[in-house]
Every structure is written in C-alpha cells, then in structure tokens.
Design a protein around this motif. Structure first.
Motif, PDB file in Angstrom:
ATOM      1  N   TRP A  74      43.392  78.544  50.053  1.00 45.97           N
ATOM      2  CA  TRP A  74      42.473  77.821  49.180  1.00 45.97           C
ATOM      3  C   TRP A  74      41.015  78.018  49.581  1.00 45.97           C
ATOM      4  CZ3 TRP A  74      45.171  72.342  49.203  1.00 45.97           C
ATOM      5  CH2 TRP A  74      46.439  72.457  48.608  1.00 45.97           C
ATOM      6  N   ASN A  75      40.137  78.003  48.583  1.00 44.84           N
ATOM      7  CA  ASN A  75      38.696  78.013  48.840  1.00 44.84           C
ATOM      8  C   ASN A  75      38.281  76.569  49.115  1.00 44.84           C
ATOM      9  OD1 ASN A  75      35.947  78.255  48.943  1.00 44.84           O
ATOM     10  ND2 ASN A  75      35.681  78.839  46.804  1.00 44.84           N
ATOM     11  N   ILE A  76      38.333  76.200  50.379  1.00 48.34           N
ATOM     12  CA  ILE A  76      38.099  74.800  50.743  1.00 48.34           C
ATOM     13  C   ILE A  76      36.640  74.375  50.607  1.00 48.34           C
ATOM     14  CG2 ILE A  76      40.115  74.661  52.255  1.00 48.34           C
ATOM     15  CD1 ILE A  76      38.242  75.117  54.623  1.00 48.34           C
ATOM     16  N   PHE A  77      35.740  75.338  50.389  1.00 50.60           N
ATOM     17  CA  PHE A  77      34.337  74.993  50.208  1.00 50.60           C
ATOM     18  C   PHE A  77      33.971  74.771  48.746  1.00 50.60           C
ATOM     19  CE2 PHE A  77      34.181  77.216  54.325  1.00 50.60           C
ATOM     20  CZ  PHE A  77      33.514  76.262  55.076  1.00 50.60           C
ATOM     21  N   MET A  81      37.369  71.359  44.955  1.00 51.27           N
ATOM     22  CA  MET A  81      38.409  71.190  45.971  1.00 51.27           C
ATOM     23  C   MET A  81      38.072  70.014  46.884  1.00 51.27           C
ATOM     24  SD  MET A  81      41.218  72.163  47.407  1.00 51.27           S
ATOM     25  CE  MET A  81      41.515  73.765  46.652  1.00 51.27           C
ATOM     26  N   ILE A  82      36.829  69.942  47.310  1.00 44.89           N
ATOM     27  CA  ILE A  82      36.400  68.837  48.171  1.00 44.89           C
ATOM     28  C   ILE A  82      36.584  67.504  47.457  1.00 44.89           C
ATOM     29  CG2 ILE A  82      34.400  67.794  49.304  1.00 44.89           C
ATOM     30  CD1 ILE A  82      33.383  70.676  49.795  1.00 44.89           C
ATOM     31  N   ARG A  83      36.189  67.458  46.187  1.00 44.26           N
ATOM     32  CA  ARG A  83      36.312  66.220  45.409  1.00 44.26           C
ATOM     33  C   ARG A  83      37.768  65.800  45.291  1.00 44.26           C
ATOM     34  NH1 ARG A  83      34.210  67.796  40.277  1.00 44.26           N
ATOM     35  NH2 ARG A  83      32.448  68.395  41.598  1.00 44.26           N
ATOM     36  N   ALA A  87      39.760  62.485  47.040  1.00 45.35           N
ATOM     37  CA  ALA A  87      40.442  61.490  46.207  1.00 45.35           C
ATOM     38  C   ALA A  87      41.898  61.311  46.620  1.00 45.35           C
ATOM     39  CB  ALA A  87      40.376  61.899  44.740  1.00 45.35           C
ATOM     40  N   GLY A  88      42.357  62.109  47.569  1.00 48.26           N
ATOM     41  CA  GLY A  88      43.762  62.090  47.965  1.00 48.26           C
ATOM     42  C   GLY A  88      44.042  61.271  49.215  1.00 48.26           C
ATOM     43  N   ALA A  89      45.262  61.406  49.686  1.00 58.97           N
ATOM     44  CA  ALA A  89      45.718  60.604  50.822  1.00 58.97           C
ATOM     45  C   ALA A  89      45.078  61.011  52.141  1.00 58.97           C
ATOM     46  CB  ALA A  89      47.241  60.706  50.944  1.00 58.97           C
ATOM     47  N   ASP A  90      44.622  62.273  52.239  1.00 62.16           N
ATOM     48  CA  ASP A  90      44.033  62.731  53.498  1.00 62.16           C
ATOM     49  C   ASP A  90      42.507  62.638  53.487  1.00 62.16           C
ATOM     50  OD1 ASP A  90      43.560  64.719  51.681  1.00 62.16           O
ATOM     51  OD2 ASP A  90      44.008  66.380  53.052  1.00 62.16           O
ATOM     52  N   ARG A  91      42.005  61.615  52.784  1.00 66.94           N
ATOM     53  CA  ARG A  91      40.558  61.451  52.619  1.00 66.94           C
ATOM     54  C   ARG A  91      39.812  61.412  53.945  1.00 66.94           C
ATOM     55  NH1 ARG A  91      39.953  56.475  49.648  1.00 66.94           N
ATOM     56  NH2 ARG A  91      40.575  57.823  47.923  1.00 66.94           N
ATOM     57  N   MET A  92      40.269  60.595  54.877  1.00 62.19           N
ATOM     58  CA  MET A  92      39.536  60.443  56.132  1.00 62.19           C
ATOM     59  C   MET A  92      39.605  61.723  56.962  1.00 62.19           C
ATOM     60  SD  MET A  92      38.076  57.659  55.751  1.00 62.19           S
ATOM     61  CE  MET A  92      37.226  57.738  57.326  1.00 62.19           C
ATOM     62  N   GLU A  93      40.729  62.419  56.898  1.00 57.08           N
ATOM     63  CA  GLU A  93      40.851  63.700  57.597  1.00 57.08           C
ATOM     64  C   GLU A  93      39.848  64.706  57.028  1.00 57.08           C
ATOM     65  OE1 GLU A  93      44.080  67.351  58.081  1.00 57.08           O
ATOM     66  OE2 GLU A  93      44.770  65.350  57.482  1.00 57.08           O
ATOM     67  N   GLN A  94      39.738  64.719  55.698  1.00 53.70           N
ATOM     68  CA  GLN A  94      38.795  65.617  55.041  1.00 53.70           C
ATOM     69  C   GLN A  94      37.357  65.242  55.379  1.00 53.70           C
ATOM     70  OE1 GLN A  94      38.790  68.367  53.620  1.00 53.70           O
ATOM     71  NE2 GLN A  94      37.562  68.504  51.773  1.00 53.70           N
ATOM     72  N   LEU A  95      37.046  63.955  55.358  1.00 53.83           N
ATOM     73  CA  LEU A  95      35.701  63.506  55.703  1.00 53.83           C
ATOM     74  C   LEU A  95      35.359  63.850  57.144  1.00 53.83           C
ATOM     75  CD1 LEU A  95      35.480  60.055  53.915  1.00 53.83           C
ATOM     76  CD2 LEU A  95      34.027  62.033  53.490  1.00 53.83           C
ATOM     77  N   SER A  96      36.335  63.722  58.032  1.00 53.64           N
ATOM     78  CA  SER A  96      36.116  64.069  59.433  1.00 53.64           C
ATOM     79  C   SER A  96      35.798  65.548  59.583  1.00 53.64           C
ATOM     80  CB  SER A  96      37.360  63.712  60.255  1.00 53.64           C
ATOM     81  OG  SER A  96      37.191  64.127  61.596  1.00 53.64           O
ATOM     82  N   SER A  97      36.565  66.385  58.891  1.00 54.37           N
ATOM     83  CA  SER A  97      36.340  67.831  58.945  1.00 54.37           C
ATOM     84  C   SER A  97      34.966  68.194  58.396  1.00 54.37           C
ATOM     85  CB  SER A  97      37.433  68.539  58.143  1.00 54.37           C
ATOM     86  OG  SER A  97      37.228  69.936  58.124  1.00 54.37           O
ATOM     87  N   LEU A  98      34.601  67.594  57.275  1.00 53.12           N
ATOM     88  CA  LEU A  98      33.312  67.882  56.664  1.00 53.12           C
ATOM     89  C   LEU A  98      32.160  67.336  57.513  1.00 53.12           C
ATOM     90  CD1 LEU A  98      34.298  67.121  52.980  1.00 53.12           C
ATOM     91  CD2 LEU A  98      33.603  69.352  53.870  1.00 53.12           C
ATOM     92  N   SER A  99      32.372  66.203  58.154  1.00 57.85           N
ATOM     93  CA  SER A  99      31.334  65.643  59.018  1.00 57.85           C
ATOM     94  C   SER A  99      31.086  66.541  60.228  1.00 57.85           C
ATOM     95  CB  SER A  99      31.732  64.237  59.478  1.00 57.85           C
ATOM     96  OG  SER A  99      31.778  63.340  58.373  1.00 57.85           O
ATOM     97  N   LEU A 175      28.535  63.314  50.455  1.00 63.92           N
ATOM     98  CA  LEU A 175      27.738  62.109  50.219  1.00 63.92           C
ATOM     99  C   LEU A 175      28.282  61.328  49.031  1.00 63.92           C
ATOM    100  CD1 LEU A 175      24.181  63.673  50.733  1.00 63.92           C
ATOM    101  CD2 LEU A 175      25.476  62.288  52.367  1.00 63.92           C
ATOM    102  N   ALA A 176      28.634  62.038  47.959  1.00 56.75           N
ATOM    103  CA  ALA A 176      29.182  61.368  46.776  1.00 56.75           C
ATOM    104  C   ALA A 176      30.526  60.728  47.084  1.00 56.75           C
ATOM    105  CB  ALA A 176      29.313  62.369  45.629  1.00 56.75           C
ATOM    106  N   GLY A 177      31.363  61.437  47.853  1.00 62.86           N
ATOM    107  CA  GLY A 177      32.672  60.901  48.202  1.00 62.86           C
ATOM    108  C   GLY A 177      32.570  59.620  48.998  1.00 62.86           C
ATOM    109  N   ARG A 178      31.595  59.575  49.894  1.00 63.33           N
ATOM    110  CA  ARG A 178      31.407  58.370  50.702  1.00 63.33           C
ATOM    111  C   ARG A 178      31.052  57.177  49.813  1.00 63.33           C
ATOM    112  NH1 ARG A 178      26.634  57.081  55.116  1.00 63.33           N
ATOM    113  NH2 ARG A 178      27.492  55.074  55.771  1.00 63.33           N
ATOM    114  N   THR A 179      30.194  57.413  48.822  1.00 62.75           N
ATOM    115  CA  THR A 179      29.787  56.336  47.912  1.00 62.75           C
ATOM    116  C   THR A 179      30.916  55.932  46.970  1.00 62.75           C
ATOM    117  OG1 THR A 179      27.462  57.010  47.977  1.00 62.75           O
ATOM    118  CG2 THR A 179      28.167  55.704  46.076  1.00 62.75           C
TER     119      THR A 179
END
Length: 264
Positions: A74-77, A81-83, A87-99, A175-179
C-alpha cells in the motif's frame, strides 16, 4: 447523485473496509459483485478500482478480477489511506507512526526554514499564528485546524526541501485526524500556541537552532496531549476547557500574541 459523487461514496466505503481487513489481502473481488453491493454502474466501479490501484491497494486483471494486495504494497503516504486508517481500529498505532515521522522531519524543516524561508513564507507564518490564537480564544477547533495546517505547510514549504514540502498533505491529515477523532482539548493548550509563535519568531529571526527546538517541542506536546486524551474514555472536543492537563484554569492572557522579528 452525479457520477463523481457516486464514485466518492463507493470509495469512502470500500477503501476503509479493505484497510480494516474486509475483504482480506489476497481476496478477489468481481466487478459485478461490487456493482450489486453498492448499487452503482460498472463505470463507477471501474473508476473506484482505478483509484485503489493508484494507491497500490488492489490490482486488477482481466478474467481474474480485482485482487486485494497485502498491506506492505500500500501507498501509506496517500492522504486517503491515512484518513481511512485513522478512522479504523488501529488509530492510535497510526497516529504514533505518523508522529514519529513528524518528529524526524518537522524540526529539521523548521531549522532549514530559518535559513531559506522567503518573506512570503514569513507572512504566512505570522498570519497563521494570529489565526490560531483568535480561533483558540473562540474555541473554534475547525478554524484553528485550518490555520494550524497552513502554519505547518508554510514551514515545510519554507524549508526549501521539496521532499519535506511533499509531506504537507500527510501532516495535514494527522492534524485533521487529531481534531476529528476527538483527540484535541476543547480549547488548544496555551503552551502549544506559545510554541507555534516561537517557531515563527525563530524562523523570521533566522535562528535555526531555536526553530528546531521549538518545533520538536510542538510535536512532543501533541503526542503527549493525544496520549492523555486517548486514555480518558469519553473525553473529546466537548471537554470543559477548565480541565487541563496542567491542572490550571485558562486565562485570557494565556494565549500568546505572535512576536514578529524582521529578517536581516
């Protein structure tokens, strides 16, 4: 509904479903099945498949069908895909990776911007900080988000590094996902506003070290705030503003006014 509207509707349902593992990698989808499932024409389905192919989520072959690719392809960037993943179950994992990505990129970008930013970039930073301060006082998180995205866009673009500038949409989705997923306080933290003003001041003053340090603090503050809110069930944008992580009550004077230093 117009064809573009149908296309987006189907994409907004099928994409997140694939990201969530249903259908699973390796599973083959038939165009006629997708037509029936979403009640759309073959043309709409093909448009959706083309988008998913461009994101390396699926591959399509005649007489075989549409095959879901493994996550490693997948093109994770891709912003979509990020959005979807946020919105899924692994939200915090994704936010951690992006952070972690932000931690590696944005402080360096801020330091480079202190060397390379143009007067136009500096003006955008000043306007963004003012906009963030005003919208924070109002408690308008959507308006705050708009200015916050513009701030980080100006920093990345002002770095003069096209690879960093290419991550603008990635940072915007974080930033949008956090809000939008209730990981922002009802009123942005005064410390976050102060740090944004400091980055702006350092960039305009041509101080790479201070710009890098302040941007690193911004990302770290965001990480800590997200973790704190994620640990509090039911907390979100409606949280009363007096319940702050620092334990203090907000004061009108807490929101800093940006200090502008003329570039020499």
């Amino acid at each position: 509904m117009t064809t573009p509207g149908l296309h987006e509707r189907v994409l907004s349902r099928l994409g997140p479903a694939i990201v969530a593992g249903e259908p699973a990698p390796g599973e083959v989808l038939r165009l006629e099945q997708l037509e029936a499932r979403y009640g759309v024409s073959r043309t709409v389905v093909r448009e959706v498949v083309k988008v998913l192919e461009s994101m390396r989520v699926v591959t399509s072959r005649r007489r075989v069908g549409v095959t879901v690719l493994p996550r490693t392809e997948w093109n994770i960037f891709d912003p979509r895909m990020i959005r979807w993943r946020l919105a899924g179950a692994d939200r915090m994992e994704q936010l951690s990776s992006l952070s972690q990505l932000r931690t590696a990129v944005e402080p360096v970008a801020a330091a480079l911007a202190a060397r390379n930013a143009t007067p136009e970039h500096c003006g955008r930073l000043t306007a963004a900080v003012i906009g963030m301060s005003v919208s924070a006082r109002r408690g308008d998180l959507e308006e705050y988000l708009r200015h916050d995205i513009e701030f980080h866009h100006a920093v990345l673009e002002g770095s003069g590094n096209e690879m960093f500038a290419g991550l603008t949409q990635v940072v915007a989705e974080v930033l949008a996902g956090r809000t939008h997923h209730h990981l922002m306080p009802a009123r942005p933290e005064p410390e976050a506003l102060r740090l944004h003003a400091e980055v702006s001041d350092a960039i305009q003053g041509g101080d790479p070290a201070r710009a890098e340090k302040a941007m690193r603090a911004i990302v770290q503050e965001a990480i800590e705030a997200m973790e704190a809110m994620a640990a509090e069930p039911g907390e979100g944008p409606s949280r009363p503003p007096e319940r702050r992580r620092s334990g203090g009550k907000p004061r009108a004077g807490d929101v800093p006014r940006p200090h502008v230093t003329r570039r020499r």
